[in-house]
Design a protein around this motif. Structure first.
Motif, PDB file in Angstrom:
ATOM      1  N   LEU A 240      24.752 -54.065  -6.657  1.00 17.18           N
ATOM      2  CA  LEU A 240      25.378 -55.024  -5.756  1.00 17.18           C
ATOM      3  C   LEU A 240      25.153 -56.455  -6.236  1.00 17.18           C
ATOM      4  O   LEU A 240      26.064 -57.294  -6.139  1.00 17.18           O
ATOM      5  CB  LEU A 240      24.826 -54.851  -4.340  1.00 17.18           C
ATOM      6  N   ALA A 241      23.974 -56.754  -6.753  1.00 11.51           N
ATOM      7  CA  ALA A 241      23.701 -58.102  -7.257  1.00 11.51           C
ATOM      8  C   ALA A 241      24.650 -58.461  -8.398  1.00 11.51           C
ATOM      9  O   ALA A 241      25.173 -59.584  -8.471  1.00 11.51           O
ATOM     10  CB  ALA A 241      22.251 -58.203  -7.724  1.00 11.51           C
ATOM     11  N   ARG A 242      24.895 -57.505  -9.292  1.00 10.33           N
ATOM     12  CA  ARG A 242      25.837 -57.751 -10.382  1.00 10.33           C
ATOM     13  C   ARG A 242      27.248 -57.942  -9.845  1.00 10.33           C
ATOM     14  O   ARG A 242      28.002 -58.797 -10.326  1.00 10.33           O
ATOM     15  CB  ARG A 242      25.794 -56.598 -11.378  1.00 10.33           C
ATOM     16  N   ALA A 243      27.619 -57.155  -8.840  1.00  6.46           N
ATOM     17  CA  ALA A 243      28.959 -57.274  -8.272  1.00  6.46           C
ATOM     18  C   ALA A 243      29.155 -58.622  -7.584  1.00  6.46           C
ATOM     19  O   ALA A 243      30.204 -59.265  -7.718  1.00  6.46           O
ATOM     20  CB  ALA A 243      29.215 -56.136  -7.288  1.00  6.46           C
ATOM     21  N   VAL A 244      28.148 -59.065  -6.850  1.00  4.72           N
ATOM     22  CA  VAL A 244      28.234 -60.352  -6.165  1.00  4.72           C
ATOM     23  C   VAL A 244      28.374 -61.487  -7.173  1.00  4.72           C
ATOM     24  O   VAL A 244      29.179 -62.416  -6.983  1.00  4.72           O
ATOM     25  CB  VAL A 244      27.000 -60.558  -5.260  1.00  4.72           C
ATOM     26  N   ALA A 245      27.593 -61.426  -8.249  1.00  2.00           N
ATOM     27  CA  ALA A 245      27.704 -62.463  -9.274  1.00  2.00           C
ATOM     28  C   ALA A 245      29.099 -62.467  -9.896  1.00  2.00           C
ATOM     29  O   ALA A 245      29.678 -63.533 -10.173  1.00  2.00           O
ATOM     30  CB  ALA A 245      26.638 -62.239 -10.346  1.00  2.00           C
ATOM     31  N   HIS A 246      29.669 -61.284 -10.082  1.00  7.08           N
ATOM     32  CA  HIS A 246      30.992 -61.182 -10.694  1.00  7.08           C
ATOM     33  C   HIS A 246      32.082 -61.762  -9.790  1.00  7.08           C
ATOM     34  O   HIS A 246      32.912 -62.560 -10.241  1.00  7.08           O
ATOM     35  CB  HIS A 246      31.302 -59.725 -11.015  1.00  7.08           C
ATOM     36  N   VAL A 247      32.077 -61.381  -8.516  1.00  3.12           N
ATOM     37  CA  VAL A 247      33.159 -61.836  -7.634  1.00  3.12           C
ATOM     38  C   VAL A 247      33.023 -63.321  -7.302  1.00  3.12           C
ATOM     39  O   VAL A 247      34.005 -63.960  -6.908  1.00  3.12           O
ATOM     40  CB  VAL A 247      33.211 -61.002  -6.333  1.00  3.12           C
ATOM     41  N   ASN A 248      31.842 -63.890  -7.453  1.00  2.00           N
ATOM     42  CA  ASN A 248      31.687 -65.331  -7.274  1.00  2.00           C
ATOM     43  C   ASN A 248      32.199 -66.113  -8.477  1.00  2.00           C
ATOM     44  O   ASN A 248      32.680 -67.241  -8.332  1.00  2.00           O
ATOM     45  CB  ASN A 248      30.219 -65.689  -7.013  1.00  2.00           C
ATOM     46  N   ALA A 249      32.098 -65.493  -9.661  1.00  2.00           N
ATOM     47  CA  ALA A 249      32.538 -66.182 -10.879  1.00  2.00           C
ATOM     48  C   ALA A 249      34.008 -65.917 -11.196  1.00  2.00           C
ATOM     49  O   ALA A 249      34.685 -66.773 -11.780  1.00  2.00           O
ATOM     50  CB  ALA A 249      31.662 -65.752 -12.057  1.00  2.00           C
ATOM     51  N   HIS A 318      33.663 -50.811  -8.439  1.00  2.00           N
ATOM     52  CA  HIS A 318      35.008 -51.205  -8.010  1.00  2.00           C
ATOM     53  C   HIS A 318      35.162 -52.710  -7.907  1.00  2.00           C
ATOM     54  O   HIS A 318      36.210 -53.265  -8.270  1.00  2.00           O
ATOM     55  CB  HIS A 318      35.334 -50.552  -6.658  1.00  2.00           C
ATOM     56  N   LEU A 319      34.116 -53.397  -7.433  1.00  2.00           N
ATOM     57  CA  LEU A 319      34.215 -54.850  -7.289  1.00  2.00           C
ATOM     58  C   LEU A 319      34.247 -55.567  -8.630  1.00  2.00           C
ATOM     59  O   LEU A 319      34.594 -56.747  -8.692  1.00  2.00           O
ATOM     60  CB  LEU A 319      33.048 -55.380  -6.446  1.00  2.00           C
ATOM     61  N   HIS A 320      33.905 -54.873  -9.691  1.00  2.00           N
ATOM     62  CA  HIS A 320      34.031 -55.450 -11.033  1.00  2.00           C
ATOM     63  C   HIS A 320      35.450 -55.326 -11.583  1.00  2.00           C
ATOM     64  O   HIS A 320      35.737 -55.823 -12.674  1.00  2.00           O
ATOM     65  CB  HIS A 320      33.057 -54.781 -12.003  1.00  2.00           C
ATOM     66  N   GLY A 321      36.319 -54.640 -10.846  1.00  2.00           N
ATOM     67  CA  GLY A 321      37.684 -54.481 -11.328  1.00  2.00           C
ATOM     68  C   GLY A 321      37.722 -53.727 -12.636  1.00  2.00           C
ATOM     69  O   GLY A 321      37.015 -52.734 -12.841  1.00  2.00           O
ATOM     70  N   GLY A 322      38.547 -54.198 -13.566  1.00  2.00           N
ATOM     71  CA  GLY A 322      38.685 -53.533 -14.857  1.00  2.00           C
ATOM     72  C   GLY A 322      37.399 -53.523 -15.656  1.00  2.00           C
ATOM     73  O   GLY A 322      37.139 -52.586 -16.414  1.00  2.00           O
TER      74      GLY A 322
END
Length: 366
Positions: A240-249, A318-322
């Protein structure tokens, strides 16, 4: 109930976080492939984290395993502590504790568990023990077998035996979903020693716990389920931490993905699932350390780890998309670990059935 860590438990957790953060980097994990990291293992043992679990208890181990899960560090920490240190401490004879615990603490003795990968205590065990303490049978999958010096084996009667890996007839490498250095264990008259005296400790204490865990096998299995639930909490938190960082960037149409309500709701659901895994693992661990009944609590933690854990690592990918479909991306490791932990020691429906049967059995007891 008070899950606040003691000063020693908090210090161990913080130390583990630093070591895992420094050494279990994506680059080192990629270089390790599907094997374990011997340098990281040496660092953990040199810091005294393995040996400290004897004093920190199961809750302290859960806290440390959360930090391992955040980085998906490839070391047999959970295996050695559960099937080695805690099992020998709780159920070994005085002589076994004196002989084995120092080696387990300094990392020279690495223990894995030949327990059923699915089905819990109802699974049919293929290992038979002779009157002379010789083991015969095959265990298809034993996580961390390729790293181990000893294996804790459950025979068809539910007795626990400790055997050196060198006495195994054959070990064949097996690749799992997660890189757990697993193997297929074949025993053909392997020499083994029973863990503790028959039905009791050598010091005269029976192995029956307050909640009816009347065998060492039942206790070790419940301990393992609690510990690996803690590991799953860390794996999910890292995903989740990685996903949050991704969707913020990551921006879409000039706005970060994190501003989308659908993304926020998905992340919020994952956060709540992680907290459910964490609190149930803490409760089961705390109760064991306090000498309270914890059989149903361990199964509850295992169910949350399986069902909610799968949802969280799916969300993280899924939150990382592709990018989440890239097998080289760090979040993919969390996905693989979460999926492996989902089925280890019983998948969700199996654990839930076992929990229901246990609750019913407790209700009908006079």
């Amino acid at each position: 109930m008070d899950f606040t860590p003691t000063e020693e438990q908090a210090a161990a957790r913080d130390l583990a976080a630093r070591i895992f953060g420094d050494l279990a980097t994506p680059e080192r994990l990629a270089a390790a492939g599907t094997g374990s990291d011997p340098e990281l293992w040496k660092a953990l043992c040199a810091a005294g984290l393995v040996g400290a679990v004897a004093e920190l208890g199961l809750l302290g181990l859960v806290l440390v395993l959360e930090e391992q899960g955040r980085t998906t560090a490839q070391v047999p920490f959970a295996s050695t502590c559960v099937y080695g240190l805690l099992a020998v401490t709780a159920h070994g004879s005085a002589e076994q504790r004196q002989r084995l615990l120092p080696g387990i603490g300094d990392g020279s003795v690495v223990v894995c568990g030949a327990f059923p990968a699915q089905g819990g205590v109802r699974a049919v065990r293929a290992v038979r023990a002779s009157a002379q303490g010789e083991l015969t049978g095959t265990v298809p999958v034993v996580p961390w077998l390729r790293d181990a010096t000893h294996v804790l084996v459950a025979d068809e009667q539910g007795e626990l035996w400790l055997t050196p890996v060198t006495d195994a007839t054959h070990i064949e490498p097996v690749e799992l979903t997660a890189p757990w250095s697993a193997g297929r264990l074949t025993l053909d008259g392997a020499t083994a020693e029973r863990l503790g005296a028959t039905g009791a400790h050598a010091d005269g204490l029976t192995s029956t716990h307050a909640d009816g865990l009347a065998t060492a096998h039942a206790d070790v299995l419940a301990t393992a389920r609690t510990a690996f639930a803690g590991l799953q909490a860390g794996v999910c938190a890292g995903a989740l931490a990685r996903a949050v960082a991704h969707v913020n960037a990551r921006e879409q149409f000039g706005r970060p993905l994190a501003t989308r309500q659908a993304v926020q709701l998905r992340a919020a659901d994952a956060y709540m699932d992680i907290e459910a895994i964490r609190v149930t693992a803490y409760e089961a661990a705390w109760r064991r350390d306090a000498g309270l009944p914890y059989a149903t609590h361990a199964l509850t933690a295992a169910w949350w780890a399986a069902e909610a854990g799968r949802r969280v690592v799916d969300t993280g990918q899924h939150l990382h998309g592709g990018a989440g479909a890239d097998v080289e991306h760090p979040v993919h490791r969390h996905f693989l670990w979460g999926r492996q932990l989902d089925g280890y020691l019983g998948c969700g429906p199996e654990v839930l059935q076992e929990l229901g049967e246990l609750i019913v059995s407790e209700e009908v007891q006079p």
